[in-house]
Design a protein around this motif. Structure first.
Motif, PDB file in Angstrom:
ATOM      1  N   LYS A  26     127.849  36.953  53.677  1.00  0.00           N
ATOM      2  CA  LYS A  26     127.057  35.756  53.958  1.00  0.00           C
ATOM      3  C   LYS A  26     126.627  35.090  52.662  1.00  0.00           C
ATOM      4  N   GLY A  27     126.049  33.908  52.826  1.00  0.00           N
ATOM      5  CA  GLY A  27     125.470  33.232  51.670  1.00  0.00           C
ATOM      6  C   GLY A  27     126.482  32.392  50.925  1.00  0.00           C
ATOM      7  N   SER A  28     126.456  32.493  49.608  1.00  0.00           N
ATOM      8  CA  SER A  28     127.268  31.625  48.763  1.00  0.00           C
ATOM      9  C   SER A  28     128.758  31.933  48.857  1.00  0.00           C
ATOM     10  N   ARG A  29     129.145  33.050  49.478  1.00  0.00           N
ATOM     11  CA  ARG A  29     130.551  33.418  49.582  1.00  0.00           C
ATOM     12  C   ARG A  29     131.156  32.975  50.903  1.00  0.00           C
ATOM     13  N   GLU A  30     130.520  32.084  51.599  1.00  0.00           N
ATOM     14  CA  GLU A  30     131.005  31.634  52.896  1.00  0.00           C
ATOM     15  C   GLU A  30     131.203  30.115  52.905  1.00  0.00           C
ATOM     16  N   LEU A  31     132.198  29.659  53.656  1.00  0.00           N
ATOM     17  CA  LEU A  31     132.478  28.237  53.790  1.00  0.00           C
ATOM     18  C   LEU A  31     131.252  27.508  54.329  1.00  0.00           C
ATOM     19  N   LEU A 113     136.548  32.367  49.346  1.00  0.00           N
ATOM     20  CA  LEU A 113     135.352  32.536  50.162  1.00  0.00           C
ATOM     21  C   LEU A 113     135.729  32.953  51.581  1.00  0.00           C
ATOM     22  N   ASP A 114     134.768  33.465  52.302  1.00  0.00           N
ATOM     23  CA  ASP A 114     134.969  33.816  53.703  1.00  0.00           C
ATOM     24  C   ASP A 114     134.993  32.529  54.526  1.00  0.00           C
ATOM     25  N   SER A 115     136.065  32.306  55.281  1.00  0.00           N
ATOM     26  CA  SER A 115     136.194  31.071  56.061  1.00  0.00           C
ATOM     27  C   SER A 115     135.391  31.107  57.355  1.00  0.00           C
ATOM     28  N   GLY A 116     135.148  32.304  57.871  1.00  0.00           N
ATOM     29  CA  GLY A 116     134.465  32.420  59.155  1.00  0.00           C
ATOM     30  C   GLY A 116     135.416  32.674  60.306  1.00  0.00           C
ATOM     31  N   ALA A 117     136.724  32.838  60.007  1.00  0.00           N
ATOM     32  CA  ALA A 117     137.730  33.101  61.044  1.00  0.00           C
ATOM     33  C   ALA A 117     138.746  34.102  60.529  1.00  0.00           C
ATOM     34  N   ASN A 118     139.267  34.928  61.429  1.00  0.00           N
ATOM     35  CA  ASN A 118     140.286  35.895  61.048  1.00  0.00           C
ATOM     36  C   ASN A 118     141.586  35.192  60.697  1.00  0.00           C
ATOM     37  N   ASN A 119     142.305  35.760  59.746  1.00  0.00           N
ATOM     38  CA  ASN A 119     143.610  35.246  59.315  1.00  0.00           C
ATOM     39  C   ASN A 119     143.519  33.862  58.677  1.00  0.00           C
ATOM     40  N   VAL A 120     142.341  33.481  58.242  1.00  0.00           N
ATOM     41  CA  VAL A 120     142.145  32.211  57.545  1.00  0.00           C
ATOM     42  C   VAL A 120     141.298  32.462  56.307  1.00  0.00           C
ATOM     43  N   ILE A 121     141.768  32.002  55.168  1.00  0.00           N
ATOM     44  CA  ILE A 121     141.043  32.161  53.902  1.00  0.00           C
ATOM     45  C   ILE A 121     140.705  30.784  53.373  1.00  0.00           C
ATOM     46  N   ILE A 237     135.881  25.338  62.115  1.00  0.00           N
ATOM     47  CA  ILE A 237     135.629  26.776  62.072  1.00  0.00           C
ATOM     48  C   ILE A 237     134.129  26.988  62.247  1.00  0.00           C
ATOM     49  N   LYS A 238     133.754  27.579  63.360  1.00  0.00           N
ATOM     50  CA  LYS A 238     132.347  27.764  63.710  1.00  0.00           C
ATOM     51  C   LYS A 238     131.638  26.415  63.710  1.00  0.00           C
ATOM     52  N   THR A 239     130.717  26.208  62.803  1.00  0.00           N
ATOM     53  CA  THR A 239     129.952  24.959  62.794  1.00  0.00           C
ATOM     54  C   THR A 239     130.327  24.049  61.630  1.00  0.00           C
ATOM     55  N   VAL A 240     131.461  24.332  60.992  1.00  0.00           N
ATOM     56  CA  VAL A 240     131.924  23.511  59.873  1.00  0.00           C
ATOM     57  C   VAL A 240     133.229  22.821  60.252  1.00  0.00           C
ATOM     58  N   CYS A 241     133.312  21.528  60.011  1.00  0.00           N
ATOM     59  CA  CYS A 241     134.524  20.757  60.260  1.00  0.00           C
ATOM     60  C   CYS A 241     135.180  20.420  58.925  1.00  0.00           C
ATOM     61  N   CYS A 242     136.414  20.889  58.734  1.00  0.00           N
ATOM     62  CA  CYS A 242     137.168  20.632  57.508  1.00  0.00           C
ATOM     63  C   CYS A 242     138.142  19.485  57.742  1.00  0.00           C
ATOM     64  N   LEU A 243     138.163  18.513  56.823  1.00  0.00           N
ATOM     65  CA  LEU A 243     138.939  17.296  57.028  1.00  0.00           C
ATOM     66  C   LEU A 243     139.827  16.977  55.825  1.00  0.00           C
ATOM     67  N   SER A 244     140.932  16.320  56.123  1.00  0.00           N
ATOM     68  CA  SER A 244     141.792  15.785  55.064  1.00  0.00           C
ATOM     69  C   SER A 244     142.783  14.812  55.688  1.00  0.00           C
ATOM     70  N   VAL A 245     143.325  13.935  54.850  1.00  0.00           N
ATOM     71  CA  VAL A 245     144.385  13.015  55.261  1.00  0.00           C
ATOM     72  C   VAL A 245     145.571  13.294  54.345  1.00  0.00           C
ATOM     73  N   VAL A 246     146.708  13.672  54.937  1.00  0.00           N
ATOM     74  CA  VAL A 246     147.849  14.113  54.132  1.00  0.00           C
ATOM     75  C   VAL A 246     149.100  13.303  54.449  1.00  0.00           C
ATOM     76  N   LYS A 247     150.028  13.316  53.499  1.00  0.00           N
ATOM     77  CA  LYS A 247     151.329  12.664  53.653  1.00  0.00           C
ATOM     78  C   LYS A 247     152.403  13.727  53.929  1.00  0.00           C
ATOM     79  N   ASP A 248     153.516  13.278  54.508  1.00  0.00           N
ATOM     80  CA  ASP A 248     154.702  14.123  54.689  1.00  0.00           C
ATOM     81  C   ASP A 248     154.408  15.394  55.484  1.00  0.00           C
TER      82      ASP A 248
END
Length: 320
Positions: A26-31, A113-121, A237-248
């Motif tokens: 927990k703490g600073s090592r988590e997304l 960091l810990d992402s908060g989900a299994n098989n996800v870093i 992931i849990k209560t965090v939404c990760c966003l990006s806009v990508v090409k190709d």
């Protein structure tokens, strides 16, 4: 009676140890909201995946940005002697300040960091444009066809994060999406949505709200689920939404580093390629808390839920 008591004590100890173990990350090592970085997916073996990811990112970051330089806190002996003669409180304050400055200087480009989900870093980045770095890596792998990882599946840049509630997401995206979709900018697009360990958001509602927002920015923005110019990635992931806009996104096989090194398939085999991309997308093992559940074929045809095709396909859509 004593056997029952012993069994009860063992259960209590297991619960305590499990709770204690979970608190270590927990703490600073988590997304957290406000971070930027890269989501790395894998099938089990997260430790090896982390090592591979850091090596791969470091290799290409050195080429793009030069070798990482870490400044060390070097104090002269004369300064130390002066500190000894000063008042104890003043010396302690100076030492604390030096430690904090040293920590800032030693902050690495990449931090796992810990992402908060299994098989996800989650790899947190500092002074790095994660979307450009990941695109550069996939472009090189696509060109050279040289396999550089064993357990990494997908690499998804995270250039923005917000709270994973629909109101917060729409509010954040109103500004976040402007560089790509607000007049005079326009593009064909799709929305790739996936939620892990979260059940408070409905996929269809989120996609429709984002598509409506993009349409208001410029009516010329059009949905294209076959070969879009841009893909809006939404990873919850849990209560965090990760966003990006990508090409190709389509060209680089949904940013899958295992698939992108395979030989390109001719246009006549487009249908087969689509099936292969879904079934051989280096299937991730889903979390128990993922919202994208396997449903019966009849329910999938009705569009009542998001099927996990291959890698746990997030379900692209335009909300139309």
């Amino acid at each position: 009676m004593s056997a029952v008591q012993n069994e009860s004590r063992k259960r209590s100890k297991k619960r305590f140890m499990a709770g204690h173990h979970s608190k270590r990350w927990k703490g600073s090592r988590e997304l957290e909201v406000g971070m930027q970085g890269i989501l790395i997916t894998c099938n089990m073996n997260e430790r090896k995946c982390t090592a591979e990811a850091l090596n791969l990112l470091g290799e290409y970051a050195d080429k793009l940005y030069g070798l990482e330089k870490l400044q060390e806190n070097t104090g002269s002996s004369s300064e130390e002697e002066e500190a000894e003669e000063e008042d104890v409180d003043v010396a302690l304050k100076k030492e604390v300040a030096q430690l904090r400055a040293s920590e800032t200087k030693q902050e690495r480009r990449f931090q796992a960091l810990d992402s908060g989900a299994n098989n996800v870093i989650f790899i947190r980045t500092q002074n790095i444009e994660s979307d450009k770095l990941v695109h550069h890596i996939l472009s090189d792998l696509h060109t050279t066809k040289k396999k550089k990882s064993r357990v990494i599946l997908r690499m998804l840049p995270v250039t923005g994060t917000c709270k994973a509630f629909q109101e917060d997401m729409v509010k954040y995206l109103t500004t976040f999406l402007e560089p790509w979709f607000k007049t005079p900018s326009c593009a064909t697009y799709q929305i790739a949505f996936k939620a892990r360990n979260s059940n408070h958001n409905k996929r269809d509602e989120i996609i429709k709200s984002i598509a409506g927002l993009v349409g208001k920015m410029n009516p010329k923005n059009k949905v294209d689920l076959t070969n879009p110019e841009l893909t809006i990635i939404v990873e919850v992931i849990k209560t965090v939404c990760c966003l990006s806009v990508v090409k190709d996104y389509t060209l680089y096989r949904k940013y899958n580093v295992q698939e992108v090194v395979k030989d390109d398939i001719s246009k006549t085999d487009v249908t087969t390629a689509k099936a292969d991309a879904d079934t051989s997308d280096q299937t991730e093992k889903p979390d128990a808390g993922e919202t994208d559940r396997r449903e019966t074929k009849g329910e999938e045809d009705k569009g009542t839920s998001v099927s996990e095709k291959g890698e746990g396909d997030e379900g692209e859509g335009g909300g139309e």
